[in-house]
Design a protein around this motif. Structure first.
Motif, mmCIF file in Angstrom:
data_model
loop_
_atom_site.group_PDB
_atom_site.id
_atom_site.type_symbol
_atom_site.label_atom_id
_atom_site.label_comp_id
_atom_site.label_asym_id
_atom_site.label_seq_id
_atom_site.Cartn_x
_atom_site.Cartn_y
_atom_site.Cartn_z
ATOM 1 N N ARG A 11 1.008 -1.093 -0.004
ATOM 2 C CA ARG A 11 0.160 0.052 -0.018
ATOM 3 C C ARG A 11 0.831 1.246 0.099
ATOM 4 O O ARG A 11 0.401 2.088 -0.694
ATOM 5 C CB ARG A 11 -0.939 -0.135 1.331
ATOM 6 C CG ARG A 11 -2.085 -1.041 1.152
ATOM 7 C CD ARG A 11 -3.269 -0.825 2.090
ATOM 8 N NE ARG A 11 -4.254 -1.553 1.878
ATOM 9 C CZ ARG A 11 -4.759 -2.541 2.486
ATOM 10 N NH1 ARG A 11 -4.266 -2.738 4.007
ATOM 11 N NH2 ARG A 11 -5.607 -3.084 2.313
ATOM 12 N N ARG A 16 -2.734 -1.382 -5.085
ATOM 13 C CA ARG A 16 -4.226 -1.840 -4.449
ATOM 14 C C ARG A 16 -3.818 -3.190 -4.054
ATOM 15 O O ARG A 16 -3.221 -4.009 -4.748
ATOM 16 C CB ARG A 16 -5.103 -1.671 -5.794
ATOM 17 C CG ARG A 16 -5.431 -0.280 -6.140
ATOM 18 C CD ARG A 16 -6.565 -0.320 -7.137
ATOM 19 N NE ARG A 16 -6.495 -0.959 -8.314
ATOM 20 C CZ ARG A 16 -7.437 -2.089 -8.505
ATOM 21 N NH1 ARG A 16 -8.289 -2.297 -7.954
ATOM 22 N NH2 ARG A 16 -7.112 -2.798 -9.522
ATOM 23 N N THR A 18 -5.599 -6.320 -4.280
ATOM 24 C CA THR A 18 -6.784 -7.092 -4.994
ATOM 25 C C THR A 18 -6.799 -8.526 -4.453
ATOM 26 O O THR A 18 -5.908 -9.198 -3.660
ATOM 27 C CB THR A 18 -6.560 -7.187 -6.551
ATOM 28 O OG1 THR A 18 -5.368 -8.027 -6.747
ATOM 29 C CG2 THR A 18 -6.188 -5.668 -7.113
ATOM 30 N N ARG A 21 -3.953 -10.487 -5.714
ATOM 31 C CA ARG A 21 -2.671 -10.197 -4.991
ATOM 32 C C ARG A 21 -2.656 -10.975 -3.710
ATOM 33 O O ARG A 21 -1.744 -11.567 -3.254
ATOM 34 C CB ARG A 21 -2.293 -8.848 -4.646
ATOM 35 C CG ARG A 21 -1.816 -7.854 -5.957
ATOM 36 C CD ARG A 21 -1.520 -6.677 -5.770
ATOM 37 N NE ARG A 21 -0.817 -6.296 -6.948
ATOM 38 C CZ ARG A 21 -1.439 -4.901 -7.901
ATOM 39 N NH1 ARG A 21 -2.467 -4.323 -7.096
ATOM 40 N NH2 ARG A 21 -0.825 -4.767 -8.887
#
Length: 138
Positions: A11, A16, A18, A21
Motif C-alpha cells: 500500500r 491496490r 486485490t 494479490r
C-alpha cells in the motif's frame, strides 16, 4: 514478513490490494514453491482468470519491497553424523543456491532463527526461542 506487514508495504508503494494479490501472497507465504510457474499452477486452480504475467509481476514487486528473494533460496538439512568440530552435538548444514555450504551449531541456528523471527515481525523483542526442531527427511 507477516502478511499484514507485506500488505502495508504494498500500500505504501501505491499498490491496490486485490483479491488476486492476496491469493498469490497466501500461496507464497503458506507453500514451499520453488518457481513462479509453480505458484501460477497453484493460483490458477483457485482462480482460472489469473495470468502468468500477474504472478511474475507480483513476485517482482515482492522482491522489490524486500519481502522475498529468489536469489537466496535455502535448502536446509539436519545432519545425522556430526562433523569433528561439533563436539558431539548435531549440526545444521545449509546449502545456499550458489553452492556455498554452511555448518551451524544448534546454538548458531537458534540465534539465526530468533533474529529472523524478530526481524520479520513474528515475535516480540521480549520473546525468545525455546526450541527449534528440524524434521528428518524420510
Amino acid at each position: 514478513m507477516q502478511k499484514e506487514v507485506i500488505i502495508d508495504k504494498l500500500r505504501e508503494q501505491g499498490f491496490r490490494i486485490t483479491k488476486q494479490r492476496r491469493m498469490l501472497l497466501d500461496i507464497i507465504l503458506e507453500e514451499e514453491c520453488t518457481c513462479c510457474k509453480e505458484i501460477y499452477y497453484k493460483a490458477v486452480k483457485m482462480d482460472k482468470t489469473i495470468g502468468t504475467a500477474t504472478v511474475y509481476r507480483m513476485i517482482n514487486t515482492l522482491e522489490d519491497i524486500g519481502a522475498i528473494s529468489r536469489n537466496t533460496m535455502y535448502k536446509i538439512a539436519a545432519e545425522e553424523e556430526c562433523p569433528a568440530d561439533c563436539a558431539g552435538k548435531k549440526s545444521c548444514q545449509i546449502e545456499l543456491a550458489d553452492g556455498t555450504m554452511l555448518q551451524l551449531s544448534p546454538h548458531q541456528w537458534e540465534m539465526i532463527v530468533a533474529s529472523g523471527l524478530k526481524a520479520c515481525g513474528y515475535t516480540k523483542a521480549s520473546q525468545s526461542v525455546k526450541n527449534v526442531m528440524i524434521p528428518q527427511s524420510a
